[in-house]
Design a protein around this motif. Structure first.
Motif, PDB file in Angstrom:
ATOM      1  N   PHE A 146     -57.898 -31.650 -39.551  1.00 12.20           N
ATOM      2  CA  PHE A 146     -56.629 -31.537 -40.260  1.00 12.20           C
ATOM      3  C   PHE A 146     -56.853 -31.875 -41.721  1.00 12.20           C
ATOM      4  O   PHE A 146     -57.819 -32.569 -42.075  1.00 12.20           O
ATOM      5  N   ALA A 147     -55.948 -31.349 -42.533  1.00 13.46           N
ATOM      6  CA  ALA A 147     -55.950 -31.641 -43.964  1.00 13.46           C
ATOM      7  C   ALA A 147     -54.613 -32.273 -44.325  1.00 13.46           C
ATOM      8  O   ALA A 147     -53.579 -31.930 -43.750  1.00 13.46           O
ATOM      9  N   SER A 148     -54.628 -33.209 -45.291  1.00 13.53           N
ATOM     10  CA  SER A 148     -53.407 -33.874 -45.745  1.00 13.53           C
ATOM     11  C   SER A 148     -53.502 -34.056 -47.250  1.00 13.53           C
ATOM     12  O   SER A 148     -54.513 -33.733 -47.873  1.00 13.53           O
ATOM     13  N   ALA A 149     -52.430 -34.580 -47.830  1.00 13.33           N
ATOM     14  CA  ALA A 149     -52.410 -34.796 -49.272  1.00 13.33           C
ATOM     15  C   ALA A 149     -53.412 -35.858 -49.681  1.00 13.33           C
ATOM     16  O   ALA A 149     -53.939 -35.824 -50.791  1.00 13.33           O
ATOM     17  N   VAL A 150     -53.687 -36.766 -48.830  1.00 17.96           N
ATOM     18  CA  VAL A 150     -54.647 -37.829 -49.149  1.00 17.96           C
ATOM     19  C   VAL A 150     -56.062 -37.353 -48.918  1.00 17.96           C
ATOM     20  O   VAL A 150     -56.985 -37.679 -49.655  1.00 17.96           O
ATOM     21  N   GLY A 151     -56.250 -36.564 -47.867  1.00 20.30           N
ATOM     22  CA  GLY A 151     -57.591 -36.094 -47.526  1.00 20.30           C
ATOM     23  C   GLY A 151     -57.631 -35.626 -46.080  1.00 20.30           C
ATOM     24  O   GLY A 151     -56.658 -35.781 -45.324  1.00 20.30           O
ATOM     25  N   PRO A 152     -58.766 -35.031 -45.667  1.00 20.43           N
ATOM     26  CA  PRO A 152     -58.868 -34.540 -44.293  1.00 20.43           C
ATOM     27  C   PRO A 152     -59.025 -35.700 -43.321  1.00 20.43           C
ATOM     28  O   PRO A 152     -59.448 -36.789 -43.684  1.00 20.43           O
ATOM     29  N   PHE A 153     -58.692 -35.407 -42.072  1.00 16.38           N
ATOM     30  CA  PHE A 153     -58.919 -36.372 -40.999  1.00 16.38           C
ATOM     31  C   PHE A 153     -59.182 -35.587 -39.718  1.00 16.38           C
ATOM     32  O   PHE A 153     -58.893 -34.392 -39.616  1.00 16.38           O
ATOM     33  N   LEU A 154     -59.717 -36.298 -38.718  1.00 11.32           N
ATOM     34  CA  LEU A 154     -60.178 -35.664 -37.480  1.00 11.32           C
ATOM     35  C   LEU A 154     -59.531 -36.359 -36.288  1.00 11.32           C
ATOM     36  O   LEU A 154     -59.254 -37.555 -36.325  1.00 11.32           O
ATOM     37  N   VAL A 155     -59.349 -35.586 -35.209  1.00 16.23           N
ATOM     38  CA  VAL A 155     -58.921 -36.112 -33.913  1.00 16.23           C
ATOM     39  C   VAL A 155     -59.993 -35.722 -32.901  1.00 16.23           C
ATOM     40  O   VAL A 155     -60.189 -34.522 -32.652  1.00 16.23           O
ATOM     41  N   PRO A 156     -60.759 -36.659 -32.338  1.00 20.78           N
ATOM     42  CA  PRO A 156     -61.859 -36.307 -31.432  1.00 20.78           C
ATOM     43  C   PRO A 156     -61.357 -35.752 -30.114  1.00 20.78           C
ATOM     44  O   PRO A 156     -60.277 -36.121 -29.641  1.00 20.78           O
ATOM     45  N   ILE A 157     -62.171 -34.861 -29.524  1.00 20.39           N
ATOM     46  CA  ILE A 157     -61.882 -34.247 -28.220  1.00 20.39           C
ATOM     47  C   ILE A 157     -63.095 -34.476 -27.338  1.00 20.39           C
ATOM     48  O   ILE A 157     -64.245 -34.299 -27.767  1.00 20.39           O
ATOM     49  N   ARG A 158     -62.822 -34.861 -26.089  1.00 18.60           N
ATOM     50  CA  ARG A 158     -63.889 -35.084 -25.135  1.00 18.60           C
ATOM     51  C   ARG A 158     -63.479 -34.480 -23.793  1.00 18.60           C
ATOM     52  O   ARG A 158     -62.389 -34.777 -23.300  1.00 18.60           O
ATOM     53  N   CYS A 159     -64.382 -33.632 -23.241  1.00 16.32           N
ATOM     54  CA  CYS A 159     -64.123 -32.964 -21.965  1.00 16.32           C
ATOM     55  C   CYS A 159     -65.286 -33.299 -21.037  1.00 16.32           C
ATOM     56  O   CYS A 159     -66.456 -33.067 -21.388  1.00 16.32           O
ATOM     57  N   THR A 160     -64.984 -33.865 -19.889  1.00 15.82           N
ATOM     58  CA  THR A 160     -66.026 -34.267 -18.935  1.00 15.82           C
ATOM     59  C   THR A 160     -65.815 -33.540 -17.635  1.00 15.82           C
ATOM     60  O   THR A 160     -64.684 -33.335 -17.185  1.00 15.82           O
ATOM     61  N   ILE A 161     -66.957 -33.167 -17.008  1.00 13.11           N
ATOM     62  CA  ILE A 161     -66.909 -32.486 -15.709  1.00 13.11           C
ATOM     63  C   ILE A 161     -66.868 -33.529 -14.615  1.00 13.11           C
ATOM     64  O   ILE A 161     -66.975 -34.737 -14.858  1.00 13.11           O
ATOM     65  N   LYS A 162     -66.734 -33.084 -13.388  1.00 12.43           N
ATOM     66  CA  LYS A 162     -66.759 -33.971 -12.238  1.00 12.43           C
ATOM     67  C   LYS A 162     -68.182 -34.466 -12.024  1.00 12.43           C
ATOM     68  O   LYS A 162     -69.135 -33.697 -12.058  1.00 12.43           O
ATOM     69  N   LYS A 163     -68.314 -35.799 -11.786  1.00  8.04           N
ATOM     70  CA  LYS A 163     -69.607 -36.421 -11.612  1.00  8.04           C
ATOM     71  C   LYS A 163     -69.569 -37.345 -10.404  1.00  8.04           C
ATOM     72  O   LYS A 163     -68.508 -37.674  -9.876  1.00  8.04           O
ATOM     73  N   CYS A 164     -70.733 -37.757 -10.022  1.00 11.20           N
ATOM     74  CA  CYS A 164     -70.877 -38.726  -8.940  1.00 11.20           C
ATOM     75  C   CYS A 164     -71.174 -40.094  -9.534  1.00 11.20           C
ATOM     76  O   CYS A 164     -72.034 -40.215 -10.415  1.00 11.20           O
ATOM     77  N   ASP A 165     -70.497 -41.125  -9.020  1.00 12.71           N
ATOM     78  CA  ASP A 165     -70.740 -42.504  -9.427  1.00 12.71           C
ATOM     79  C   ASP A 165     -70.917 -43.320  -8.154  1.00 12.71           C
ATOM     80  O   ASP A 165     -69.949 -43.724  -7.510  1.00 12.71           O
ATOM     81  N   LEU A 166     -72.166 -43.503  -7.776  1.00 14.58           N
ATOM     82  CA  LEU A 166     -72.492 -44.086  -6.482  1.00 14.58           C
ATOM     83  C   LEU A 166     -73.021 -45.504  -6.665  1.00 14.58           C
ATOM     84  O   LEU A 166     -73.773 -45.781  -7.605  1.00 14.58           O
ATOM     85  N   GLU A 167     -72.622 -46.382  -5.709  1.00  8.70           N
ATOM     86  CA  GLU A 167     -73.128 -47.743  -5.709  1.00  8.70           C
ATOM     87  C   GLU A 167     -72.993 -48.325  -4.313  1.00  8.70           C
ATOM     88  O   GLU A 167     -72.245 -47.801  -3.474  1.00  8.70           O
ATOM     89  N   VAL A 168     -73.744 -49.399  -4.075  1.00  6.72           N
ATOM     90  CA  VAL A 168     -73.697 -50.095  -2.790  1.00  6.72           C
ATOM     91  C   VAL A 168     -73.252 -51.523  -3.044  1.00  6.72           C
ATOM     92  O   VAL A 168     -73.375 -52.040  -4.152  1.00  6.72           O
ATOM     93  N   ASP A 169     -72.692 -52.151  -1.999  1.00  6.15           N
ATOM     94  CA  ASP A 169     -72.219 -53.512  -2.160  1.00  6.15           C
ATOM     95  C   ASP A 169     -73.347 -54.513  -2.224  1.00  6.15           C
ATOM     96  O   ASP A 169     -73.199 -55.589  -2.792  1.00  6.15           O
ATOM     97  N   SER A 170     -74.532 -54.198  -1.665  1.00  6.27           N
ATOM     98  CA  SER A 170     -75.660 -55.133  -1.724  1.00  6.27           C
ATOM     99  C   SER A 170     -76.945 -54.344  -1.583  1.00  6.27           C
ATOM    100  O   SER A 170     -77.048 -53.460  -0.718  1.00  6.27           O
ATOM    101  N   GLN A 171     -77.903 -54.664  -2.438  1.00  8.27           N
ATOM    102  CA  GLN A 171     -79.206 -54.018  -2.373  1.00  8.27           C
ATOM    103  C   GLN A 171     -80.248 -54.880  -1.692  1.00  8.27           C
ATOM    104  O   GLN A 171     -81.412 -54.477  -1.610  1.00  8.27           O
ATOM    105  N   PHE A 172     -79.829 -56.032  -1.204  1.00  8.70           N
ATOM    106  CA  PHE A 172     -80.772 -56.912  -0.515  1.00  8.70           C
ATOM    107  C   PHE A 172     -80.085 -57.470   0.726  1.00  8.70           C
ATOM    108  O   PHE A 172     -79.001 -58.050   0.634  1.00  8.70           O
ATOM    109  N   ILE A 173     -80.717 -57.268   1.887  1.00  8.21           N
ATOM    110  CA  ILE A 173     -80.165 -57.724   3.160  1.00  8.21           C
ATOM    111  C   ILE A 173     -81.137 -58.732   3.745  1.00  8.21           C
ATOM    112  O   ILE A 173     -82.314 -58.414   3.957  1.00  8.21           O
ATOM    113  N   ASP A 174     -80.618 -59.949   4.006  1.00  6.18           N
ATOM    114  CA  ASP A 174     -81.444 -60.997   4.599  1.00  6.18           C
ATOM    115  C   ASP A 174     -80.857 -61.348   5.957  1.00  6.18           C
ATOM    116  O   ASP A 174     -79.750 -61.883   6.039  1.00  6.18           O
TER     117      ASP A 174
END
Length: 1667
Positions: A607-635
């Motif tokens: 965008f442009a204004s009387a003071v100066g230009p400025f920007l509005v960022p855009i971010r688009c993310t696809i579907k991803k996997c976020d995997l985790e376990v409750d414990s990585q060590f079993i005793d």
């Protein structure tokens, strides 16, 4: 054998026919019934006892005297005794039968008598009726005759029935008399038998007494034997106790010796411990010094870093300004040439972006090469440390060793992330893992090598990659952390904006100043700040609304320039330019996103204004996997071989994309997961914390912006500070920086590979779920089984792989240990919880066997616990593959603390006993532990005995004891078997006590008799334990009694009063009892009946008054006692309320001052004024700011006063009192008033001796007093109910007013009490009904009539209260005195038309002001009528001749000749008043007179005086003769004078003035006393010029002497203002005749301003005493 079988008297029934029935008890012992005589009929069955009597009489005749036999044998058989009792029973029945017959005869006689009386009355009535019938027949009254005949017939029928009844009763009487006679005959027959029975009874009583005496003697002997046995037992016990004491003394001595030895060793041990602690403290101090030095160096690093950051910021700003200026110049030049400047500049930016990316790629390549070299060096150092560490371990084969190293190198090379920021971000976590691993498994030398390597690599860093902040912030700079973060964030934002602007080919405007205000950041902000399209799908359309807001300081416009090039195919923006927008205004924009490719997109909207230009960022993310376990060590822990144990691992997908997973148990792990491998020696909890920390930090790093590289050192510093707080050595922490990460990675990888070589075991296996699909936001539980087959440690390392390439495999480590014990206790720790002493507790001990044969078990209890603990059975056999249950019995004794000192802690009560199970054929026994907390079950009273003291039978006494539960368990308790004269509260003596709780128990004792009480209260606990509380008291009967011991007053308003009446009674009646002191425990009859004194003692400063409060009562008297409750406000409450009001007023003043200051500041704010340079100047100088800051000190109010400074009657005091009255709600109070009663006081005792007061004679009166708000209050007179008229003069009237107000919510109808009609007070107006909030004024008058003090009570009554007004005043008689005593006030002679005056002084010596009034009789309207010159008597005495009338001659002008100034007025107390009386005649006269009266307003006269005066026309005058009214002057004889020289003309010119002088000589006892008269010749002093003196001369003095008259002096001179006395004496001559009047006229010449001649007539006579 004693047999007493007396039966109650028999029931006798009779009927009118005379049949009698006697119902005695049947006797089955008697046999053979016979009749009395053969010729008599048989007796009925109910009279069988008569037959027995006949038989006994016959037997007695044949057997002889039974008494002799009894005396001879000294014993009586059972049959003889039974025979005696049966005879007595039958005789008693016969007596009862005789009494019943006598009663029947008497009853029949009474009935016969009544029947005959009825017959006689009926006969009389019949005769009267017959006579009445004859009279009515004679009167020929047929109606009355028929009526009377019917009555006569009815009366005859009644008479006939009564006669029949008389015959029947007579028959019955005869029958009953016959039966009575028969019974009396029978009694006579059995008289001998009666005597025999009486003798047998006497003998029986004697034998019974002998037997009792014998038994008593036997009991005494048995008691003596028992006492001897007890004495022997006590002696034996004393000997045993002595032996035990000796043994105990020996043990104590031995214990003391052992304690000394133990104390010696303990001191040595403590000394060694203190030395160790001192060494440890020295080490800690040195370590702290090192840390302080490290922190100081870090602080200097922080300061240097901050300085570098400020330099970079300034450079960035200057660079941005230069770039902006260049862009502006380029744009202007292009526009001048006609070229599209925006397009040209965009292309230029694209070229610069491509060039920058190429440079960054080259820099990354260089940095990766450096990192690879560093990691290789770290790997070599790590391999060396591993070799030194594993020197003591079995060396693995070469085939196993080298492949692991090769895999580690491959893993290391693969782990080199192409993005350097990511590697830097992962360093803190890996650093923490490596520090934990090195602290648990590595030696100190390895850590030092690692520190040296880290320092070398840190020195190679360039200045361009220096940190924006230090590695961690110091503890001293916590307050500066937030500003530093904000500054760093601001720098990052500016750098990011610059980089974005360079990438898009545009330059952002630098910070501008608009209206002298600097604008930072973009001129518009968007909401949301980032346009985010999350989890999008290809082919769908997404829309979002964006709001742009103008945040600049000017009116601005907004123009859309476009979006990033690679987003133009997917984004479309709907935006209508809004035009000019003021500050704070906003506009809308819609963004439509339609993705075509499945990848993440980022860009911005320009965008442009009387003071100066400025920007509005855009971010688009696809579907991803976020995997985790409750414990990585079993005793799995320790488990026995053959069992199967399962654990679950929860796999969670937090992403929106589904994926396939599979469990891989291969030993080779992929390089991607090497950095998350857990060390083999770290516990499960630590691993979970580290892994969760890694995941959190990864998520934060994934969402970080381009400025993460600058922020990363700060994260490192924060984690390093956490390590410092946990006690990690600073040297170790500081040595491991971000460059130590490669070594940590290599170490972790090598450990994981070496552990994998040993983890291949078949004991640990995976469950059925080994692969599958996990959907978005789903969780799956994975089962891991542990089935140990061989004793030892089992390991398994596997990881979870996913079909999604972006998801890294997750490693899981499983550990378990298998043990092989054939027999074990299922519950190794048996917790019996909390147990009580002397209570039995049981539990089951379950023993499990895995052996294939039966085994013998033996349960062993340590010797110290054998008295308290037992296991049953002690020995048993456990079958193969089965369990065995044993019973554990625990009965703790009180000696547990002595028997098992090492197992039992007496302070805490914790018992921990190790138990052993011996198994046959097994070397190691099975151990288990029994735990319990043993506590006492005692309930303890704070006192063992309660003494209630002396308690009146009319009162109750309360005493409190504290019951404490010494147990750790709650216990129920209850007082059982409580006597009726005592009450236990609360809850009637039942309740529950919590552990260690103490409850106060109230014991209320009320004696019902005058005696000593000694009893015990039993408190039984819930476990049936008894706790005894001994109590004792003395019940007394006071000589006096209150008619009521409890008075409940009704709700009484404050200012009102309630009265209750009771009686104090002296119940004593005996006047002749002994005067000796009798203890209070004696019986009631022992109380001395004498005069008693009593005294009530109400509480101090209470609202209770008792009348009379003291007095005396004689026996049988009673005294009326009046108890009055007058609720009032306490003085302390009023003072506290006054302080509260002052504090509130102070706060209000402070708030008002604060508001005023704020208002002044508002008005004095800076006013923008244009100066010559165009700048704005401030109107308020600096001094005003200083004044504003000092205002709170200037306006500080005074401190609140002390409560003692608030005096009753002051303004604050009255305001507080009124406030409390208006806000009063309700108050309830209880009082207990003691009434002390004295001991006996006889009339003969000394009156002056003080009586004795016994505490046990005291009575108590309980009062319940509720107070409420008064509906009617006095608002005048400062709220006081006392109206004091003070001192008022008698006869005067003073009026005062007072005002009452209705403060209730209801209307009040006011009424007043009647004042004394003959009193001094009066109510002048009427009362009326007043509504809520209204006021009414009462007018009172006080008019005293006597000199005394007056006091009356005026009651203003309403429906809810009575307001008492006390009227007080004092009548004072005015004490006013006059300086003149009264009587005659003579003004003397005055020249006519001149005046003279005299002053009278009135003195007021009373205490009140007095009004007075002066009255003249001449001015009084009621003066007497008549002539003013009338004389009462002419020939009176000399004194009577001087009497003047009340009102004499008056002035001719009509004005009063006498005047008074002032005529009325008021004299203040103790003051005086002058009254001037003036005499002003207008013509000559000697009869001027008047009466002056001075009186007060109450009509009392101060003084009464007669005013007299004379007026003359010349200055010479004569005074002193008799009065000569005109009517009497004609009676005078002709003048006898000898004046030959006088001529007629002179006489005519100067008329003479007649004067009569009468002289009376007295004759007594033959002696004549001469008569003497005096005349006054005076000269008037005048203001007129005249002769100052005068002369007088008597003529013809010689002729006077012939008649016995003498004048002295005959002539003389008189000065002005003086008088001269002339004495005239008459002495009768020798030839004087009795009762002869001698007279002579002599001229007297007075010479002054004129010559005046007086003809003085001398008249003399002699009078006797009788005259």
């Amino acid at each position: 054998m004693d047999v007493e079988d007396r039966e109650s008297p028999c029931d006798v029934a009779s009927n009118r026919c005379g049949e009698l029935g006697v119902h005695p008890s049947t006797d089955e012992d008697s046999e053979g019934q016979e009749t009395f005589k053969d010729d008599e009929p048989a007796l009925p069955p109910d009279l069988e006892w008569l037959e027995e009597l006949y038989e006994w009489v016959e037997d007695d005749d044949g057997d002889g005297d039974p008494l002799v036999a009894a005396d001879d044998g000294k014993k009586r058989s059972y049959a003889a005794t039974a025979r005696m009792f049966k005879l007595r029973r039958n005789l008693d029945q016969l007596d009862c039968f005789h009494q019943q017959k006598e009663h029947d005869v008497l009853k029949a006689r009474e009935e016969l008598k009544l029947c005959r009386q009825d017959i006689e009355s009926l006969v009389e009535q019949r005769d009267d009726l017959e006579e009445e019938i004859e009279r009515q027949k004679a009167a020929d009254n047929s109606v009355a005759v028929f009526r009377l005949r019917a009555q006569h017939k009815h009366l005859c029928q009644k008479l006939q029935s009564e006669e029949e009844l008389e015959g029947h009763i007579n028959t019955e009487l005869q029958q009953q008399e016959l039966e009575l006679t028969e019974v009396e005959v029978e009694l006579g027959r059995f008289s001998s038998l009666r005597q025999e029975v009486q003798e047998e009874e006497r003998v029986f009583q004697v034998l019974k007494a002998q037997k009792a005496a014998t038994r008593l003697q036997q009991e005494r002997k048995a008691s003596q034997n028992l006492q001897r046995k007890m004495q022997h037992l006590r002696d034996k016990q004393a000997a045993m106790l002595k032996n035990e004491e000796a043994e105990c003394q020996r043990k104590i001595e031995a214990a003391q010796a052992s304690r000394k030895i133990a104390a010696k060793h303990l001191k040595e041990t403590i000394k060694r411990m203190q030395q160790k602690e001192a060494e440890k403290e020295q080490q800690n101090r040195e370590l702290l010094e090192k840390r302080i030095q490290a922190v100081k160096s870090l602080k200097s690093n922080i300061a240097a870093t901050q300085e570098i950051l400020r330099v970079q910021q300034r450079r960035a700003k200057q660079h941005a300004q230069r770039k902006e200026q260049q862009q502006r110049q380029m744009r202007e030049s292009l526009q001048a040439q006609g070229i599209n400047g925006i397009k040209h500049m965009y292309q230029q930016k694209q070229l610069e972006e491509i060039q920058r990316k190429q440079e960054e790629f080259a820099e990354r390549q260089k940095s990766k090469r450096v990192e690879i070299v560093a990691k290789i060096l770290q790997e070599e150092q790590l391999v060396k440390s591993r070799k030194r560490q594993q020197a003591r371990l079995p060396k693995p084969s070469t085939t196993d060793r080298f492949p692991s190293l090769g895999r580690a190198r491959e893993k290391l090379l693969y782990d080199l992330d192409p993005s350097p920021p990511t590697a830097i971000e992962e360093r803190p976590t890996i650093l923490r893992e490596f520090s934990d691993t090195s602290s648990s498994s590595a030696a100190s030398s390895d850590v030092e090598d690692l520190e040296e390597t880290t320092h070398r690599e840190r020195d190679h860093q360039s200045l361009a990659e220096s940190l924006a902040e230090p590695e961690f912030s110091g503890l001293w700079d916590q307050n500066c952390k937030k500003p530093l973060n904000e500054k760093t964030t601001l720098v990052q934002t500016e750098v990011k904006q610059q980089e974005s602007a360079v990438a898009s080919g545009k330059l952002n405007t630098p910070a501008k100043k608009v209206h002298r205000k600097e604008l930072k950041g973009p001129p518009f902000i968007s909401k949301p700040e980032i346009i985010l399209f999350k989890d999008f799908e290809v082919g769908k359309m997404y829309k979002k609304k964006i709001v742009l807001t103008n945040i600049s300081y000017i009116t601005n416009h907004c123009k859309l320039l476009g979006v990033t090039n690679h987003l133009k195919d997917f984004l479309s923006i709907n935006f209508d330019p809004p035009g000019s927008l003021s500050t704070g205004m906003s506009c809308d924009m819609q963004v439509v996103f339609q993705p075509m490719i499945n990848e993440d997109l980022e860009g911005e909207v320009q965008f442009a204004s009387a003071v100066g230009p400025f920007l509005v960022p855009i971010r688009c993310t696809i579907k991803k996997c976020d995997l985790e376990v409750d414990s990585q060590f079993i005793d799995f822990g320790l488990h026995v071989v053959g069992q199967t144990i399962s654990r679950t691992v929860t796999l969670t997908n937090k992403g929106a994309l589904a994926t396939l997973f599979s469990l891989d148990t291969s030993t080779c792990l992929s390089p991607e997961t090497s950095h998350v491998q857990m060390p083999s020696q770290v516990s499960a909890n630590t691993c979970q914390e580290v892994s969760s920390h890694n995941i959190t930090s990864d998520n934060q790093r994934s969402s970080a912006s381009m400025g993460t590289r600058e922020l990363q050192p700060k994260q490192d510093s924060q984690e390093l500070s956490e390590v410092l707080q946990q006690g990690q050595p600073v040297a170790e922490t500081s040595a491991t920086g971000p460059e130590a990460v490669p070594e940590a990675c290599v170490s972790t990888a090598v450990d994981a590979q070496m552990d994998q070589s040993h983890s291949e075991s078949g004991d640990i296996s995976l469950g059925n779920v080994r692969e599958g699909e996990i959907g978005p936001f789903e969780s799956i539980k994975l089962e891991v089984l542990f089935t140990p087959t061989i004793p030892g440690e089992a390991k398994l390392d596997f990881h979870i792989k996913f079909s999604n390439l972006t998801s890294k495999p997750i490693p899981i480590q499983v550990r378990g240990v298998a043990v092989n014990v054939p027999v074990w206790v299922v519950q190794p720790n048996i917790d019996l919880k909390i147990c009580m002493f002397d209570r039995l507790y049981q539990d089951t001990i379950m023993v499990q066997s895995r052996a294939s044969t039966a085994l013998k078990l033996t349960f062993e209890v340590c010797p110290e616990m054998r008295k308290h603990m037992e296991v049953l059975p002690k020995t048993g056999f456990i079958q193969a593959q089965s369990s065995f249950n044993a019973q554990l019995k625990f009965l703790p004794r009180c000696s547990l603390s002595k028997d098992a000192k090492k197992f039992f802690d007496s302070d805490t009560g914790v018992l921990e006993v190790p138990m052993t199970v011996q198994v046959a054929g097994q070397v190691k026994p099975v151990q288990f532990t029994v735990q319990a907390v043993v506590t006492s079950s005692d309930l303890q009273f704070d006192s063992t005995e309660v003494d209630f003291g002396y308690c009146s039978i009319y009162q109750t006494v309360k005493s409190s004891v504290r019951l404490t539960n010494l147990s750790l368990l709650p216990q129920d308790f209850g007082f059982l078997g409580v006597p009726e004269f005592i009450e236990v509260q609360p809850n009637d003596g039942f309740g529950r006590l919590l552990p260690r709780e103490t409850l106060e128990i109230d014991l209320i004792f009320g004696a019902n008799k005058a005696k000593e009480y000694s009893f015990q209260l039993t408190c039984k606990s819930g476990i049936n334990r008894d706790f005894i509380l001994s109590c004792r008291a003395v019940g007394v009967r006071p000589p006096l009694e209150l008619s009521h011991s409890l008075i409940q007053f009704g709700a009484t308003a404050v200012g009102d009063h309630s009265t209750a009446i009771l009686y104090l009674i002296n119940h004593e009646t005996s006047h002749n009892q002994s005067k000796q002191s009798v203890p209070p425990v004696v019986k009631d009859a022992m109380v001395s009946a004498v005069r008693r004194l009593f005294s009530f003692t109400p509480p101090k400063d209470s609202d209770i008054s008792i009348t009379p409060s003291a007095g005396g009562l004689l026996p049988g008297e009673r005294c009326l006692v009046q108890v009055t409750f007058r609720p009032r406000l306490l003085d302390q409450e009023i003072k506290e309320e006054a302080l509260r009001l002052l504090h509130r007023a102070k706060l209000l003043r402070e708030k008002e001052l604060e508001r005023n200051r704020h208002a002044e500041q508002e008005t004095k704010k800076e006013v923008p004024v244009e100066t010559s340079k165009g700048k704005k100047a401030s109107v308020i100088p600096n001094s005003s700011k200083q004044q504003t800051t000092n205002d709170p000190q200037t306006y500080q109010p005074d401190e609140s006063p002390n409560p003692d400074d608030i005096r009753p009657g002051s303004e604050q005091y009255e305001e507080a009192r009124a406030s409390l009255l208006y806000s009063f709600t309700r108050r309830y109070s209880e009082y207990t008033v003691p009434c002390f009663v004295s001991d006996e006081i006889s009339p003969e005792d000394d009156r002056q001796e003080q009586p004795a007061w016994s505490p046990f004679n005291t009575l108590y009166l309980k009062l319940q007093c509720p107070a409420v708000q008064p509906p009617l209050v006095v608002i005048s007179n400062n709220g006081h109910n006392i109206i004091d008229f003070h001192q008022v003069a008698v006869g005067e009237k003073v009026i005062k007013k007072f005002i009452v107000q209705n403060i209730s919510k209801e209307s009040l109808d006011l009424r007043s009490s009647v004042l004394d009609i003959h009193g001094a007070f009066s109510l002048l107006n009427a009362l009326r009904c007043i509504r809520p909030g209204e006021q009414h004024t009462l007018v009172l008058a006080f008019s005293p009539c006597l000199e005394k003090k007056y006091c009356e009570t005026l009651e203003v009554r309403s429906q809810k209260m009575t307001l008492e007004m006390t009227l007080r005043g004092e009548g004072v008689v005015p004490a006013v005195t006059c300086s003149h005593p009264g009587g005659l006030l003579d003004f003397g002679f005055v020249l006519e038309k001149e005046s003279t005056s005299q002053v009278l002084k009135l003195q007021n010596s009373s205490a009140v002001a007095v009004d007075f009034r002066v009255q003249l009789a001449s001015l009084s309207p009621c003066r007497p009528q008549g002539r003013a010159d009338r004389v009462a008597s002419l020939l009176g005495s000399y004194t009577a001749s001087q009497v003047q009338p009340a009102v004499g001659t008056q002035n001719y002008s009509g004005l009063s000749v006498f005047s008074v100034v002032p005529a009325e007025g008021s004299i203040a107390p103790g003051q005086s008043q002058d009254i001037t009386v003036a005499f002003q005649p207008d013509h000559p006269s000697v009869n001027y007179s008047d009466r002056l009266t001075i009186e007060l307003m109450n009509k009392s006269k101060v003084c009464v005086m007669d005013l007299k005066g004379a007026a003359s026309s010349h200055n010479m005058y004569l005074y002193g003769g008799d009065l000569l009214p005109e009517p009497f002057e004609s009676l005078l004889p002709p003048l006898i004078t000898s004046q030959p020289q006088s001529t007629e003309s002179e006489v005519m010119e100067k008329p003479t003035i007649p004067v009569l002088v009468s002289l009376r000589a007295s004759y007594s006892a033959g002696t004549i006393t001469p008569a003497v008269r005096e005349l006054q010749v005076g000269c008037i002093r005048s203001t007129l010029p005249s002769k100052k003196s005068g002369e007088f001369l008597w003529d013809n003095v010689a002729s006077l002497q012939q008649l016995g008259f003498s004048v002295e002096p005959s002539k003389g001179t008189v000065e002005a203002g003086h008088k001269h006395t002339i004495t005239v004496t008459w002495t009768p001559h020798s030839g004087y005749l009795p009762y002869e009047v001698v007279q002579m006229c002599v001229p007297l010449t007075l010479k002054g301003d004129e010559t005046t001649i007086y003809n003085v007539t001398l008249m003399a006579l002699v009078s006797t005493a009788a005259d």
